[in-house]
Design an enzyme around this catalytic site. Structure first.
Site, PDB file in Angstrom:
ATOM      1  N   HIS A   1       0.834  -1.222   0.000  1.00 60.55           N
ATOM      2  CA  HIS A   1       0.000   0.000   0.000  1.00 60.55           C
ATOM      3  C   HIS A   1       0.858   1.257   0.000  1.00 60.55           C
ATOM      4  CE1 HIS A   1      -3.316  -2.672   1.287  1.00 60.55           C
ATOM      5  NE2 HIS A   1      -2.378  -3.214   2.054  1.00 60.55           N
TER       6      HIS A   1
ATOM      7  N   SER B   1      15.300  20.628 -18.163  1.00 58.71           N
ATOM      8  CA  SER B   1      14.145  21.489 -18.401  1.00 58.71           C
ATOM      9  C   SER B   1      14.619  22.709 -19.176  1.00 58.71           C
ATOM     10  CB  SER B   1      13.556  21.912 -17.053  1.00 58.71           C
ATOM     11  OG  SER B   1      12.949  23.174 -17.149  1.00 58.71           O
TER      12      SER B   1
ATOM     13  N   LYS C   1      16.863  20.982 -13.078  1.00 58.09           N
ATOM     14  CA  LYS C   1      16.070  19.771 -13.317  1.00 58.09           C
ATOM     15  C   LYS C   1      16.818  18.682 -14.062  1.00 58.09           C
ATOM     16  CE  LYS C   1      12.226  19.068 -12.558  1.00 58.09           C
ATOM     17  NZ  LYS C   1      10.970  19.549 -13.122  1.00 58.09           N
TER      18      LYS C   1
ATOM     19  N   GLU D   1       9.361   7.790 -18.055  1.00 59.62           N
ATOM     20  CA  GLU D   1       7.986   8.291 -18.217  1.00 59.62           C
ATOM     21  C   GLU D   1       7.427   7.915 -19.587  1.00 59.62           C
ATOM     22  OE1 GLU D   1       8.289  12.188 -15.279  1.00 59.62           O
ATOM     23  OE2 GLU D   1       8.651  12.430 -17.416  1.00 59.62           O
TER      24      GLU D   1
END
Ligand code: ARG
Length: 457
Positions: A154, A275, A281, A288
């Site tokens: 969980h 970025s 970044k 992804e």
């Protein structure tokens, strides 16, 4: 020029564009020519065409194949499909003899054959990529048998494990994917050529001969089924979807494990992007993208399910819609597996951070309960005592190992000094030396077994 153009009016340009498949089935040129070579060899062997005619056709087909491969012959995208292109090209070159190639054959068994040959080829390359990924997982596990980390259920800290044990769980998923792929391969390894349009042919063809030449296990059993069967395409699309599910789950975890909140791992810069505005970044774009691309694979699977539903026996033009989803899914899975292998190969594992994190969240609470069970208490009673101790520790912001023995004894007289040793994280791991468990010995067995399983493939 249409193969059926001798007696029908022909399509208007827009309709022709709608009807044709050459823009995507052109990638099947090699399979199409291999199929034709086998077919013509058989026709001339059994005497349906003469040896001389056979030789002219075979030689020219080989020339066409070589020229396409070498980039000397461009596939004419104005043709209806790859089958029409090759046949027309042959006839343009050798004249009337070329017109004999389609004796005892239909585009229905021809396109079924091409797709099966393609399926066999791409399954072999996906298999290689799966094997490479599993090898990488084995490597990573071997180096991280002592890398302690929290195990989650969980998404909450649950019990202690190691990075080796964790990553090997994905090894099992990809191993199952491999076995599924092989089962699909074995099931589709049948030759549909000779089924012709739907009911074979009046010529005395030898389907066993083409089966041998093309390297299939056996000819298909029923010609009506052979020209309408796309089950194996669905199987590949399902298998691919499941591979993508596994990759996507792994990506999701690696992405949040790499966030500053976790900092368990770092992606190599080879697999990260920056970025355009935020100079600090480093984004996990590749992971992804794999996660995102799983969506298109599921789409490909459901596209074909929907195409096939309600198609009567036997061939229907609907089946032309089998190719784009398959090609898309194969490319997506192949690339994603390759990228994932690269990600794992270059992954930085922050052992320190994982270890610190494993000390949070009472990962040893179950061990404390087990300790009481060993002392003679029934598990449910032990569980309830430890529950109270955990509540107390949370309130006081203490770890279980920080509570004094006097305090423990207030919860239950049975506690003794030995509890501290028993609930140490290292011992919690060592004590889980159960087949399939996280203890070093058990993990070594998992690694050796996985190596053994894949060596048999
Ligand atoms: N381009 C077609 C396909 O991919 C080839 C088979 C055409 N057969 C036919 N009877 N129209 O399905």
């Amino acid at each position: 020029m249409y193969l059926w153009g001798s007696h029908l009016e022909g399509l208007e340009e827009f309709t022709h564009e709608f009807n044709k498949s050459i823009d995507f089935d052109k990638i099947l040129y090699e399979e199409d020519i291999s199929g034709s070579l086998a077919h013509v060899k058989m026709l001339s062997q059994v005497g349906i065409i003469t040896k001389d005619d056979g030789k002219i056709i075979l030689d020219e087909l080989k020339n066409i194949l070589k020229e396409i491969k070498d980039g000397e012959l461009e596939i004419n995208l104005k043709e209806e499909d790859i089958h029409s292109f090759i046949e027309n090209e042959l006839t343009n070159r050798v004249g009337d003899v070329g017109k004999k190639i389609h004796t005892a054959r239909s585009r229905n068994d021809q396109c079924a054959l091409d797709l099966r040959l393609y399926a066999k080829k791409v399954l072999k390359s996906i298999k290689e990529e799966l094997l490479n990924l599993i090898q990488e997982i084995i490597e990573l596990a071997g180096k991280n048998k002592d890398t302690i980390m929290p195990g989650f259920t969980h998404m909450q800290h649950a019990q202690v494990t190691t990075f080796a044990h964790y990553i090997l769980s994905y090894g099992q998923m990809f191993y199952r994917d491999l076995t599924r792929l092989i089962e699909t391969y074995n099931r589709l390894d049948e030759n549909p050529l000779g089924s012709c349009a739907l009911v074979t042919t009046s010529f005395n063809i030898d389907r066993f001969m083409t089966t041998d030449i093309l390297g299939f296990k056996k000819p298909t059993e029923n010609s009506m089924d052979s020209v309408s069967d796309r089950d194996y395409v669905l199987e590949i699309l399902f298998n691919n979807s499941l591979i993508m599910t596994h990759l996507s789950r792994l990506c999701e975890e690696l992405i949040y494990f790499s966030s500053s909140e976790y900092s368990y791992i770092k992606f190599s810069e080879k697999f990260s992007t920056g970025s355009s505005i935020m100079p600090q970044k480093k984004n996990p774009d590749m992971a992804e993208l794999i996660r995102g691309k799983s969506g298109r694979c599921y789409g490909d699977l459901f596209t074909l399910f929907t195409v096939l539903k309600g198609t009567p026996q036997t061939y229907n033009k609907d089946f032309q819609e089998d190719k784009e989803p398959l090609f898309d899914s194969v490319k997506t899975v192949f690339n994603s597996l390759k990228i994932m292998k690269g990600i794992l190969e270059t992954l930085y594992i922050n052992k320190e951070k994982m270890r610190i994190s494993a000390e949070e969240g009472f990962l040893n609470a179950t061990d404390l309960a087990d300790y009481l069970v060993l002392k003679g208490l029934p598990f449910r009673e032990a569980y309830s005592i430890v529950g109270q101790i955990v509540n107390f520790s949370s309130e006081k912001n203490l770890k279980l190992e920080d509570i004094s023995l006097e305090k423990y004894k207030i919860f239950n007289e049975i506690f003794e000094e030995g509890l501290y040793e028993f609930i140490k994280i290292e011992n919690s791991l060592k004590n889980r030396n159960v087949y399939g468990g996280p203890a070093k010995e058990a993990v070594t067995i998992q690694i050796n077994n996985l190596k053994k399983f894949i060596s048999k493939i």
